[in-house]
Design a protein around this motif. Sequence first.
Motif, PDB file in Angstrom:
ATOM      1  N   ILE A 160      35.910  49.870  49.539  1.00 52.75           N
ATOM      2  CA  ILE A 160      36.775  48.909  49.174  1.00 52.75           C
ATOM      3  C   ILE A 160      36.214  47.352  49.506  1.00 52.75           C
ATOM      4  CG2 ILE A 160      39.122  48.023  48.673  1.00 52.75           C
ATOM      5  CD1 ILE A 160      38.752  50.713  47.739  1.00 52.75           C
ATOM      6  N   LEU A 161      35.725  46.592  48.695  1.00 51.87           N
ATOM      7  CA  LEU A 161      35.013  45.346  49.196  1.00 51.87           C
ATOM      8  C   LEU A 161      35.825  44.180  49.260  1.00 51.87           C
ATOM      9  CD1 LEU A 161      31.666  45.763  47.046  1.00 51.87           C
ATOM     10  CD2 LEU A 161      31.992  46.416  49.668  1.00 51.87           C
ATOM     11  N   ASP A 162      36.805  44.190  48.060  1.00 53.40           N
ATOM     12  CA  ASP A 162      37.689  42.984  47.934  1.00 53.40           C
ATOM     13  C   ASP A 162      38.597  43.246  47.131  1.00 53.40           C
ATOM     14  OD1 ASP A 162      38.011  40.058  48.449  1.00 53.40           O
ATOM     15  OD2 ASP A 162      37.261  39.954  46.183  1.00 53.40           O
ATOM     16  N   LEU A 163      40.151  42.588  47.647  1.00 54.35           N
ATOM     17  CA  LEU A 163      41.067  42.577  46.721  1.00 54.35           C
ATOM     18  C   LEU A 163      41.512  41.267  46.527  1.00 54.35           C
ATOM     19  CD1 LEU A 163      43.618  44.839  48.601  1.00 54.35           C
ATOM     20  CD2 LEU A 163      42.605  45.540  46.276  1.00 54.35           C
ATOM     21  N   ASP A 164      41.388  41.020  45.127  1.00 54.80           N
ATOM     22  CA  ASP A 164      41.843  39.448  44.583  1.00 54.80           C
ATOM     23  C   ASP A 164      43.495  39.753  44.181  1.00 54.80           C
ATOM     24  OD1 ASP A 164      42.311  37.180  43.156  1.00 54.80           O
ATOM     25  OD2 ASP A 164      40.477  37.122  42.548  1.00 54.80           O
ATOM     26  N   VAL A 165      44.438  39.422  45.061  1.00 51.09           N
ATOM     27  CA  VAL A 165      45.833  39.757  44.764  1.00 51.09           C
ATOM     28  C   VAL A 165      46.268  38.857  43.513  1.00 51.09           C
ATOM     29  CG1 VAL A 165      48.272  39.750  45.768  1.00 51.09           C
ATOM     30  CG2 VAL A 165      46.356  40.302  47.175  1.00 51.09           C
ATOM     31  N   ASP A 166      45.990  37.698  43.418  1.00 48.90           N
ATOM     32  CA  ASP A 166      46.199  36.885  42.282  1.00 48.90           C
ATOM     33  C   ASP A 166      45.788  37.496  41.119  1.00 48.90           C
ATOM     34  OD1 ASP A 166      47.411  35.172  44.082  1.00 48.90           O
ATOM     35  OD2 ASP A 166      45.873  33.687  44.407  1.00 48.90           O
ATOM     36  N   ARG A 167      44.555  37.788  41.025  1.00 52.37           N
ATOM     37  CA  ARG A 167      44.280  38.375  39.681  1.00 52.37           C
ATOM     38  C   ARG A 167      44.376  39.818  39.540  1.00 52.37           C
ATOM     39  NH1 ARG A 167      37.982  36.927  39.928  1.00 52.37           N
ATOM     40  NH2 ARG A 167      38.120  38.210  37.919  1.00 52.37           N
ATOM     41  N   ARG A 168      45.067  40.610  40.735  1.00 53.75           N
ATOM     42  CA  ARG A 168      45.184  42.142  40.605  1.00 53.75           C
ATOM     43  C   ARG A 168      43.756  42.765  40.447  1.00 53.75           C
ATOM     44  NH1 ARG A 168      49.742  43.801  41.454  1.00 53.75           N
ATOM     45  NH2 ARG A 168      49.714  45.463  40.035  1.00 53.75           N
ATOM     46  N   LEU A 169      42.873  42.693  41.219  1.00 52.89           N
ATOM     47  CA  LEU A 169      41.510  42.889  40.711  1.00 52.89           C
ATOM     48  C   LEU A 169      40.796  43.386  42.107  1.00 52.89           C
ATOM     49  CD1 LEU A 169      39.270  42.888  38.846  1.00 52.89           C
ATOM     50  CD2 LEU A 169      38.376  41.029  39.911  1.00 52.89           C
ATOM     51  N   MET A 170      40.425  44.522  42.061  1.00 50.99           N
ATOM     52  CA  MET A 170      39.693  45.317  43.302  1.00 50.99           C
ATOM     53  C   MET A 170      38.437  45.451  42.978  1.00 50.99           C
ATOM     54  SD  MET A 170      40.558  49.119  44.997  1.00 50.99           S
ATOM     55  CE  MET A 170      42.356  48.779  45.238  1.00 50.99           C
ATOM     56  N   ARG A 171      37.415  45.133  43.998  1.00 50.67           N
ATOM     57  CA  ARG A 171      36.145  45.114  43.825  1.00 50.67           C
ATOM     58  C   ARG A 171      35.567  46.250  44.790  1.00 50.67           C
ATOM     59  NH1 ARG A 171      34.915  40.261  43.278  1.00 50.67           N
ATOM     60  NH2 ARG A 171      34.228  40.341  41.323  1.00 50.67           N
ATOM     61  N   VAL A 172      34.892  47.350  44.212  1.00 50.21           N
ATOM     62  CA  VAL A 172      34.275  48.333  45.084  1.00 50.21           C
ATOM     63  C   VAL A 172      32.866  48.420  45.220  1.00 50.21           C
ATOM     64  CG1 VAL A 172      36.559  49.428  44.522  1.00 50.21           C
ATOM     65  CG2 VAL A 172      34.504  50.085  43.253  1.00 50.21           C
ATOM     66  N   HIS A 173      32.485  49.084  46.013  1.00 50.70           N
ATOM     67  CA  HIS A 173      30.929  49.773  45.817  1.00 50.70           C
ATOM     68  C   HIS A 173      30.962  51.191  45.705  1.00 50.70           C
ATOM     69  CE1 HIS A 173      27.013  50.465  47.312  1.00 50.70           C
ATOM     70  NE2 HIS A 173      27.336  51.051  48.132  1.00 50.70           N
ATOM     71  N   LEU A 174      30.408  51.754  44.787  1.00 54.30           N
ATOM     72  CA  LEU A 174      30.340  52.961  44.460  1.00 54.30           C
ATOM     73  C   LEU A 174      29.280  53.638  45.324  1.00 54.30           C
ATOM     74  CD1 LEU A 174      30.361  53.052  40.624  1.00 54.30           C
ATOM     75  CD2 LEU A 174      32.130  53.328  42.323  1.00 54.30           C
ATOM     76  N   LEU A 175      29.756  54.698  46.227  1.00 58.18           N
ATOM     77  CA  LEU A 175      28.749  55.396  46.965  1.00 58.18           C
ATOM     78  C   LEU A 175      27.908  56.316  46.202  1.00 58.18           C
ATOM     79  CD1 LEU A 175      31.227  56.284  50.038  1.00 58.18           C
ATOM     80  CD2 LEU A 175      29.417  54.424  49.883  1.00 58.18           C
ATOM     81  N   GLU A 176      26.857  56.708  46.719  1.00 57.05           N
ATOM     82  CA  GLU A 176      26.049  57.874  45.951  1.00 57.05           C
ATOM     83  C   GLU A 176      27.029  58.956  45.573  1.00 57.05           C
ATOM     84  OE1 GLU A 176      22.008  58.738  44.916  1.00 57.05           O
ATOM     85  OE2 GLU A 176      22.667  57.098  46.068  1.00 57.05           O
ATOM     86  N   GLY A 177      26.824  59.547  44.275  1.00 54.42           N
ATOM     87  CA  GLY A 177      27.535  60.714  43.923  1.00 54.42           C
ATOM     88  C   GLY A 177      28.878  60.483  43.311  1.00 54.42           C
ATOM     89  N   LEU A 178      29.515  59.177  43.325  1.00 55.62           N
ATOM     90  CA  LEU A 178      30.827  58.703  42.707  1.00 55.62           C
ATOM     91  C   LEU A 178      30.552  58.615  41.317  1.00 55.62           C
ATOM     92  CD1 LEU A 178      32.596  56.645  45.503  1.00 55.62           C
ATOM     93  CD2 LEU A 178      33.175  58.937  44.777  1.00 55.62           C
TER      94      LEU A 178
END
Length: 178
Positions: A160-178
Motif C-alpha cells: 500500500i503505497l499511498d492513500l488519496d482520501v480526497d480522491r478516494r484512491l489507493m495506489r499499490v505496488h503489486l508483489l511478484e505473484g499477485l
Amino acid sequence: MADTKNASGSPDGEPVYLAVGFLRRPHGVHGEIVMDLHTDFPERFRKGRKLLVGEDHKSLTLAGARQHQSGMLVRFTGVETPEEAGKFRNQWVYIEATDAPPLPKGQLYQHELFGFQVVDENDNPLGELVEIIETGANDVYVVKDDSGRELLLPAIPSVILDLDVDRRLMRVHLLEGL
C-alpha cells in the motif's frame, strides 16, 4: 469489524454500523454481562450511552460499564438479572458510524476504505476495494474489478503505497505473484 458498504453509508441509504464489542456471558446477579472490546475508544462506554445489540440492532442504554480483565462488564437499563442479561449472550454490539469519534487528520477507519478505487504504481486501474479480511498478521484488502475478478492485497507498507482520501484512491505496488 463493520457492516459497511462505503464511507457515506450503504447505497440503499441504510445506516452503516461499526462493531465495538461482543457480549459473552452474564456476570454476577445484577444483570451485568461480560463484553469483549473491539474499539480503541473504551472510555466512550458510559452510563446513558446508546448501543445497538445483535443483528436486529436493538437499541439499549448503558446503565453502567466497568473494566473487567481485558474487556468490560456492562449493564443495560431494564436488565436486572443474569437471566435477562443472558438473552444477549454471543451478540455483537454496534454503534452507527456517524457516532464514531473523529480520528486525527490523515487517519481513517477501516469502513472508510470501502469504495476506494485501487490503481497500481503506473496508475493502471485494478478495481474497487470491496472487503477487508482480518488475519492474525495483517489485514488483506479484497479488490474487485469490473469483470468480477478479485485481487487480494496484503495491507503492508511495501504494497500500500499511498492513500488519496480526497480522491478516494489507493495506489499499490503489486508483489511478484499477485
